[in-house]
Design a protein around this motif. Structure first.
Motif, PDB file in Angstrom:
ATOM      1  N   ASP A 204       0.785  -1.061  -0.343  1.00 58.64           N
ATOM      2  CA  ASP A 204       0.226   0.156  -0.390  1.00 58.64           C
ATOM      3  C   ASP A 204       1.294   1.385   0.413  1.00 58.64           C
ATOM      4  O   ASP A 204       1.791   1.481   1.346  1.00 58.64           O
ATOM      5  CB  ASP A 204      -0.481  -0.235   1.464  1.00 58.64           C
ATOM      6  N   SER A 246     -13.064  -0.057  -4.880  1.00 58.66           N
ATOM      7  CA  SER A 246     -13.189   1.128  -4.344  1.00 58.66           C
ATOM      8  C   SER A 246     -12.798   2.086  -4.106  1.00 58.66           C
ATOM      9  O   SER A 246     -13.093   3.527  -3.987  1.00 58.66           O
ATOM     10  CB  SER A 246     -13.369   0.602  -2.908  1.00 58.66           C
ATOM     11  N   GLU A 247     -11.894   2.126  -4.575  1.00 54.08           N
ATOM     12  CA  GLU A 247     -10.341   3.068  -4.135  1.00 54.08           C
ATOM     13  C   GLU A 247     -10.091   3.099  -5.833  1.00 54.08           C
ATOM     14  O   GLU A 247     -10.633   3.421  -6.830  1.00 54.08           O
ATOM     15  CB  GLU A 247      -9.047   2.452  -3.451  1.00 54.08           C
ATOM     16  N   PRO A 272      -3.922   3.433  -4.031  1.00 51.51           N
ATOM     17  CA  PRO A 272      -4.437   3.500  -2.397  1.00 51.51           C
ATOM     18  C   PRO A 272      -4.659   1.306  -2.780  1.00 51.51           C
ATOM     19  O   PRO A 272      -5.207   0.933  -3.399  1.00 51.51           O
ATOM     20  CB  PRO A 272      -5.237   3.838  -1.770  1.00 51.51           C
TER      21      PRO A 272
END
Length: 391
Positions: A204, A246-247, A272
């Motif tokens: 990440d 989702s990011e 991310p």
């Protein structure tokens, strides 16, 4: 006979003159067909382009042994996440501890010799001002003292090297990340030439790399020049199962070279990759994804309801109601931003023109129609809609 022939001519002429008038009428001689129309208007559209991309870890470290020793114990779990400084592998320490002890003894011996040489030098310097003193004795004592000092420095360096080698018997994680499969098992001798023992990749954030045609990149940069160029673009990805991640990411690198065979250029975005429910992450290094390059803010684009667009062998087209309410076939080029409800028109239409949305099956090019506002225009274009009554 001649008289009948002459009388027939006016009748035939009248019939021929009546044919165009009959052709202009709808079948059965009724009124023009009722159709629902709507105006070509600009709508706020979020421009997007889709490409194939691949996920790549920002940091990747291949762990190798710095010394030659037996692999004594593996301290990590394959596939788990590790933190910087975590102990991964223990190598045999005994031989290196012995080397360190020997180096420490050499340091002590060299230090003793330096102390003795310093005492001898001080004594010779004290006698120099007496009858027993000689300059040559002082010079020899000074040389011996400097030699002893150099030997001490050499011994201290060897001691530091022995300590470094001993520290190398504990291999620790240099970065945070996920550790892979162990390539060497316990009990084997490893050395710098043994190759990779295990690999760690950061988690990440992640990179997503994808190639786009140079023309597309230039168009996007020009269109959003006043908003920061490529800085005005966000990146989203569809995972291999088709779900939208989702990011959202941002572009952070454009390659300096264009592919000569494909006339495309590589772009990179930073995404991310937090821990999701269940302790897993959404992105994995090497993963193939579908990349959506999308504008941060919507821009106005000419649009018509998708129900107005017809497709045949010649391409996409619509019917435009022009002068005298006659229908005109108009070829169009739709943009990639089109949705199942709305068609973004890049070429073929002008703002304000009326296009037929409902009753398309009754329209013939060049024939008049009876237009009425399309009722679906106020409903988001979700359906075909019907013309208002009384038109």
């Amino acid at each position: 006979m001649t008289l009948l022939f002459r009388r027939g001519l006016p009748a035939i002429g009248l019939a021929l003159l009546a044919l165009p008038a009959l052709a202009a009428q709808p079948p059965g001689g009724g009124p023009p067909p009722a159709v629902g129309v709507t105006a070509v208007t600009p709508r706020a559209v979020t421009e997007s382009n889709e490409f194939i991309g691949r996920i790549e870890a920002i940091n990747r470290v291949d762990i190798v042994s710095r010394v030659t020793a037996f692999l004594e114990k593996r301290e990590f779990t394959e596939g788990a996440e590790v933190k910087q400084g975590d102990l991964l592998i223990r190598l045999e320490r005994g031989p290196f501890e012995a080397q360190l002890a020997q180096a420490s003894a050499s340091v002590a011996e060299a230090d003793a010799q330096l102390q003795n040489a310093s005492v001898t030098l001080n004594r010779a310097q004290a006698l120099l001002n007496t009858v027993a003193g000689q300059r040559s004795v002082v010079d020899n004592a000074l040389a011996a003292q400097r030699s002893a000092q150099a030997q001490l420095m050499s011994a201290q360096a060897q001691q530091r090297q022995a300590q470094i080698n001993l520290d190398y018997t504990e291999i620790r994680a240099p970065i945070d990340g996920r550790i892979g499969r162990a390539m060497v098992t316990e009990g084997n001798v490893v050395s710098p030439s043994s190759g990779t023992l295990v690999t760690i990749v950061s988690q990440d954030p992640m990179y997503v790399l994808f190639t786009v045609p140079v023309r597309t990149m230039l168009e996007v940069r020009r269109r959003y020049a006043e908003r920061g160029g490529l800085e005005a673009v966000t990146v989203k990805v569809h995972l291999p199962d088709g779900t939208l991640y989702s990011e959202t990411g941002k572009l952070d690198f454009v390659d300096i070279n264009v592919g000569q065979d494909t006339d495309s250029i590589t772009l990179r975005a930073r995404m991310p990759n937090p821990v999701l429910q269940g302790g897993l992450r959404g992105l994995t290094a090497g993963q193939l994804v579908s990349v959506v390059m999308e504008a941060i803010e919507p821009v106005p684009m000419l649009s018509v309801p998708r129900a107005a667009v017809i497709t045949d062998q010649r391409g996409d087209f619509v019917y435009v109601v022009g002068a005298e309410n006659k229908a005109e076939r108009r070829a169009i080029r739709m943009g990639s931003e089109s949705t199942p409800q709305w068609a973004v028109v890049q070429e073929g239409l002008r703002e304000g023109e009326q296009v037929v949305v409902d009753g398309l099956q009754r329209v013939r090019p060049g024939n008049p129609v009876s237009p009425a506002p399309w009722q679906g225009a106020g409903q988001g274009g979700g359906g075909a809609g019907r013309p208002a009554q009384g038109g």
